[in-house]
Every structure is written in structure tokens, then in C-alpha cells.
Motif scaffolding. Structure first.
Motif, PDB file in Angstrom:
ATOM      1  N   THR A  40       0.837  -1.208   0.000  1.00 26.45           N
ATOM      2  CA  THR A  40       0.000   0.000   0.000  1.00 26.45           C
ATOM      3  C   THR A  40       0.869   1.255   0.000  1.00 26.45           C
ATOM      4  OG1 THR A  40      -1.733  -1.170   1.224  1.00 26.45           O
ATOM      5  CG2 THR A  40      -1.833   1.232   1.213  1.00 26.45           C
ATOM      6  N   SER A  41       1.933   1.247   0.802  1.00 29.46           N
ATOM      7  CA  SER A  41       2.830   2.404   0.883  1.00 29.46           C
ATOM      8  C   SER A  41       3.504   2.658  -0.461  1.00 29.46           C
ATOM      9  CB  SER A  41       3.887   2.184   1.969  1.00 29.46           C
ATOM     10  OG  SER A  41       3.291   2.039   3.230  1.00 29.46           O
ATOM     11  N   LEU A  42       3.974   1.596  -1.109  1.00 32.04           N
ATOM     12  CA  LEU A  42       4.629   1.752  -2.417  1.00 32.04           C
ATOM     13  C   LEU A  42       3.642   2.261  -3.467  1.00 32.04           C
ATOM     14  CD1 LEU A  42       6.840  -1.475  -2.491  1.00 32.04           C
ATOM     15  CD2 LEU A  42       7.589   0.883  -2.107  1.00 32.04           C
ATOM     16  N   LEU A  43       2.402   1.775  -3.401  1.00 30.25           N
ATOM     17  CA  LEU A  43       1.373   2.228  -4.338  1.00 30.25           C
ATOM     18  C   LEU A  43       1.059   3.710  -4.135  1.00 30.25           C
ATOM     19  CD1 LEU A  43      -0.314   0.870  -6.576  1.00 30.25           C
ATOM     20  CD2 LEU A  43      -2.148   0.612  -4.906  1.00 30.25           C
ATOM     21  N   LEU A  62       3.085   5.892  -2.718  1.00 34.34           N
ATOM     22  CA  LEU A  62       4.276   6.655  -3.111  1.00 34.34           C
ATOM     23  C   LEU A  62       4.265   6.911  -4.612  1.00 34.34           C
ATOM     24  CD1 LEU A  62       7.003   7.905  -2.396  1.00 34.34           C
ATOM     25  CD2 LEU A  62       8.040   5.636  -2.685  1.00 34.34           C
ATOM     26  N   LEU A  63       3.860   5.906  -5.378  1.00 36.65           N
ATOM     27  CA  LEU A  63       3.707   6.099  -6.816  1.00 36.65           C
ATOM     28  C   LEU A  63       2.640   7.153  -7.107  1.00 36.65           C
ATOM     29  CD1 LEU A  63       4.361   5.204  -9.723  1.00 36.65           C
ATOM     30  CD2 LEU A  63       2.603   3.426  -9.483  1.00 36.65           C
ATOM     31  N   GLY A  64       1.542   7.130  -6.319  1.00 37.97           N
ATOM     32  CA  GLY A  64       0.498   8.143  -6.472  1.00 37.97           C
ATOM     33  C   GLY A  64       1.010   9.550  -6.187  1.00 37.97           C
ATOM     34  N   ILE A  97       4.138  10.561  -6.608  1.00 40.26           N
ATOM     35  CA  ILE A  97       5.010  10.936  -7.729  1.00 40.26           C
ATOM     36  C   ILE A  97       4.189  11.352  -8.942  1.00 40.26           C
ATOM     37  CG2 ILE A  97       6.735  10.070  -9.343  1.00 40.26           C
ATOM     38  CD1 ILE A  97       7.730   8.228  -7.075  1.00 40.26           C
ATOM     39  N   VAL A  98       3.137  10.587  -9.243  1.00 41.38           N
ATOM     40  CA  VAL A  98       2.281  10.914 -10.397  1.00 41.38           C
ATOM     41  C   VAL A  98       1.586  12.258 -10.192  1.00 41.38           C
ATOM     42  CG1 VAL A  98       0.204  10.228 -11.655  1.00 41.38           C
ATOM     43  CG2 VAL A  98       1.936   8.515 -11.092  1.00 41.38           C
ATOM     44  N   THR A  99       1.032  12.463  -8.995  1.00 46.52           N
ATOM     45  CA  THR A  99       0.367  13.739  -8.695  1.00 46.52           C
ATOM     46  C   THR A  99       1.353  14.897  -8.794  1.00 46.52           C
ATOM     47  OG1 THR A  99      -1.105  12.569  -7.158  1.00 46.52           O
ATOM     48  CG2 THR A  99      -1.057  14.968  -7.009  1.00 46.52           C
TER      49      THR A  99
END
Length: 350
Positions: free
Chosen positions: A24-27, A29-31, A33-35
Motif C-alpha cells: 500500500t505504501s509503495l502504491l 508513493l507512486l500516487g 510521484i504521479v500527482t
């Protein structure tokens, strides 16, 4: 399938990592970066994600680099830091008080910080719209205001313990008192500060600069690290007073420490972004649904959610009604206020 991954550092430090919390944390974190990339490229001058990445590493066109580094990055980085601070501050308060309705703005802590920041500007502004004292003192002023408000709420709500509903009602009263004081000093202060203060109280990262980030970033990073290291203390607090005391914990000393930690995070955020509301209420609740109530996972997930909330709110404020800019706090309040009403209704029926 094992739920935990063992992790060891040297011979003396070892712990278990929850697989679901890690994923969940990695997901998220990707969110983040994308934002971050989408927000950096959005505005009157659209810049594609690929060109944003090029500009961030110094390879974009000169115009793109100026727009990104001079105008957009300061406010986006500020939004990221502020979102993380408010979310973690809310998670700490909810764990310490064992109250799902607790958050810095609901309990008047944000209002206390805002009051002292407006007081700071009213006292130390001259006729030329310049400060007569270094802006480096601003986080300290916000921290003092947040601490006074938090202590006042805690004292007034204490009666053989803390009852959640009484704490919320006292917090709402203290928040109203701080709002009245803020309005008073907006009127008494320089006239040109009043409109600026009004927008700032709503919560906005407009006008953020690298100079502000140079103050906010070390403050926020240090406090977040202390919060993550203190996760075990928060877990013990949630078990209840009797169990915590039975485990040999200095309960009141820990509560004072956690209260100061929460108010310090809130004070730094409010000092540079104003009273962005409801982030400290929503992010920990959503994080708890995603990874459970263990603070080792709850705090970083809350921080990532808070960063996404504030960056997304700032993005909407810049682009949705362009060329007008709407403060980020308007959008967080538009979502957070109905969510707070829902939680109140749910707690009444539970």
C-alpha cells in the motif's frame, strides 16, 4: 503465505514488515510521484510529463525550466510537506486521545497557530508592507499558538478522563475563540494585510518560495522522523490507560510529548500554508482502513495520503477556474466537512 517479512539491521535491531502495508505504501508513493508530475506540468502553460521530467533534471527548454523551478515547484513542494505534516499530526492526536474525530483543525490547534501567525504579521509589519523581524521566527510563533490552543482544549476537556464528544465540543469552542482573535487582529493590523490574511486563513500555498521551503523542509522532515520513531509509544497509548500504566509507561509524559509533536507539525504547516482544514481528519481515517491501526504503517500511509490530498487540492485550485486561483483549503473543506458530519452521525449511532 506469510503476512510479515522479517527485517534485521545488525545484531540488535530487527522488526517485521507487513506485506500489505508495504504494498500500500509503495502504491501511494507512486500516487504521490504521479500527482507531483501532473501538478508540475499543469497550468496556463501546459508541460507534458516527459518534458517535466527533463526540466527537473536540467534538460528541458529554458522557458520550461523557469516556469517549473521558479513558479510551480515551490508551491508543489510546500503542498507536499504541509499535507504530510497535517496528516501525521491528525494521526498522532487520534491515537493519543483515542478519538476518531480528533484533528488539528477540529480541536482548534490549527486556529491557534493561525491566530499567532496573524498576530505576528500585525505586530511586526511596517508601513512599507515589510516585516521588521526575520520570517524564520514565523514557525515558532505558529508553534506557540498551536501549543497554547492544544493545552487549553486538553485542560478544559479533562474531567476524570477524556470523553470524545466533550473533547470535540471544547475543541470547536476554542477554534471559534481563536477565529474571533484572528479576525480582531486582521482588523487592527495594516489594511493591506487583511485581504492576504483572509485568503491565507482559508489555506493556500500560493506565493510559496524556496526561502520558505528552506525553513519548512528541515522542520517537517525532522518532526516526521521523530513521529515514525515514536510509533511504538502511540500504539501503547491506544491500548488504554490501565494497560499502558501496567506496562510501566509514563503515560502523562508521553502524552505531553505527543501533543507537542502534533502541535509542532501543525504549527510549521500553518505558518507557510495557512489553515488548510480536514486533512488531519481524513488521511488517518483512510489510512486506517487501508493498513489497520498499527502506527508503524499508519503514519507513513497517512503522510502519503495527506501529500496527495493537498497537492491535488492545489492543482484543482490553479486549473479548475483558471485564470482565477482558488485556495487549496476550499477543496479540502468541501470534502472534509461532509466527511466530518458523517463521522459525527456514525459516532452518535454507535
Amino acid at each position: 503465505m506469510r503476512k510479515y517479512i522479517p527485517f534485521r539491521i545488525g545484531n540488535n535491531i530487527s522488526f517485521l514488515i507487513d506485506k500489505k502495508a508495504l504494498f500500500t505504501s509503495l502504491l501511494l508513493l507512486l500516487g504521490v510521484i504521479v500527482t507531483f508530475i501532473i501538478s508540475t506540468g499543469s497550468g496556463e502553460m501546459y508541460i507534458s510529463p516527459l518534458n517535466v521530467l527533463k526540466a527537473l533534471f536540467g534538460n528541458g527548454s529554458e522557458m520550461e525550466q523557469i516556469v517549473i523551478h521558479s513558479f510551480r515547484l515551490p508551491r508543489i513542494v510546500t503542498a507536499l510537506l504541509v499535507g504530510m505534516s497535517l496528516a501525521v499530526a491528525g494521526a498522532i492526536l487520534q491515537g493519543m486521545i483515542r478519538n476518531p474525530l480528533a484533528s488539528p483543525d477540529i480541536l482548534g490547534i490549527t486556529g491557534g497557530a493561525a491566530f499567532f501567525v496573524v498576530l505576528f504579521f500585525a505586530i511586526f509589519s511596517d508601513k512599507n508592507n515589510s516585516l521588521t523581524i526575520s520570517i524564520h521566527w514565523l514557525p515558532l510563533g505558529a508553534f506557540i499558538g498551536a501549543t497554547i490552543a492544544a493545552i487549553l482544549v486538553y485542560i478544559l476537556a479533562w474531567k476524570n478522563g477524556i470523553v470524545p464528544m466533550r473533547l470535540v465540543l471544547i475543541g470547536i469552542g476554542v477554534a471559534a475563540l481563536m477565529q474571533a482573535g484572528t479576525t480582531l487582529f486582521m482588523i487592527l493590523g495594516p489594511i493591506y494585510r487583511a485581504s492576504q490574511a483572509n485568503i491565507w486563513i482559508t489555506g493556500t500555498v500560493y506565493g510559496a518560495t524556496w526561502k520558505n521551503i528552506a525553513i519548512l523542509a528541515p522542520w517537517t522532515i525532522l518532526l516526521l522522523l521523530i513521529s515514525f520513531v515514536s510509533a511504538r509509544k502511540m500504539n501503547i497509548q491506544e491500548l488504554g490507560d490501565e494497560i499502558a500504566l501496567g506496562a510501566g509507561v509514563s503515560l502523562q509524559r508521553q502524552r505531553v510529548f505527543l501533543l507537542l509533536l502534533s502541535t509542532a507539525l501543525t504549527g510549521g504547516a500553518v505558518a507557510f500554508a495557512g489553515g488548510i482544514g480536514f486533512v488531519g481528519l481524513m488521511a488517518p481515517h483512510m489510512a486506517r482502513r487501508l493498513v489497520g491501526s498499527s502506527f508503524g504503517a499508519l503514519l507513513p500511509v497517512s503522510a502519503l495520503l495527506g501529500a496527495i490530498f493537498v497537492m491535488a487540492a492545489d492543482l484543482l485550485g490553479r486549473t479548475l477556474f483558471a485564470p482565477l486561483e482558488i485556495p487549496a483549503g476550499v477543496f479540502t473543506a468541501a470534502i472534509g466537512a461532509p466527511y466530518f458530519i458523517y463521522l459525527l452521525y456514525k459516532s452518535r449511532n454507535s
